[in-house]
Design an enzyme around this catalytic site. Sequence first.
Site, short mmCIF file in Angstrom:
data_model
loop_
_atom_site.label_atom_id
_atom_site.label_comp_id
_atom_site.label_asym_id
_atom_site.label_seq_id
_atom_site.Cartn_x
_atom_site.Cartn_y
_atom_site.Cartn_z
N ASP A 1 0.86 -1.18 0.00
CA ASP A 1 0.00 0.00 0.00
C ASP A 1 0.90 1.23 0.00
OD1 ASP A 1 -2.42 -1.43 0.10
OD2 ASP A 1 -2.43 -1.47 2.29
N ASP B 1 -7.02 -1.50 -4.56
CA ASP B 1 -8.06 -1.06 -3.63
C ASP B 1 -8.96 -0.01 -4.30
OD1 ASP B 1 -6.85 -2.68 -1.70
OD2 ASP B 1 -5.72 -1.01 -0.83
#
Length: 173
Positions: free
Chosen positions: A123, A139
């Site tokens: 991330d 995401d």
Amino acid sequence: MIKSTNKNSLLLPAAGALLLTVFDQATKQAAQAALKGQEAFVVLNGVFELRYLENRGSAFGMLQGQRPFFLIMALAMLIFIPYAYTRIPKASRFHFLRIVAVLYWSGAAGNAVDRALHGYVVDFFYFSLIDFPIFNVADIYVTTATAALIGLIMFYYKEDDFAQIHFFSKHRQ
């Protein structure tokens, strides 16, 4: 009579999902190369940063360290989404629903690749203004698909439209 898509028509959505997954993986590799072990890169002070994180959980860091569970769930989604896609009628009215399916497929694949290869998901997007959890391109695909699906269900598709989608029956119109 409305016909559902058939298995041969999975070529285009699979190619689209593959391209989106490759893009997701490329952004994660770039983030690893540029951000791992570094201070956050401030894009807009007090608003948005690029910050490297190895997420071993799910959304918002929940279920940390449950890699086998995530891999099983990802495999289930990677099987179910193409199946569901083949059950969506070919009518142009269902074009948006097919796009939603490709976005879900891409998001599931992108994060599954990370979990399978690394044991975690990379991330790197961080909205510091609202202290939103750090996230990635896959995401974004899933979040966009979810928002679109909610909007489509609430404002676009009617009960009759959903009656034409036969996810769990062999009968197709």
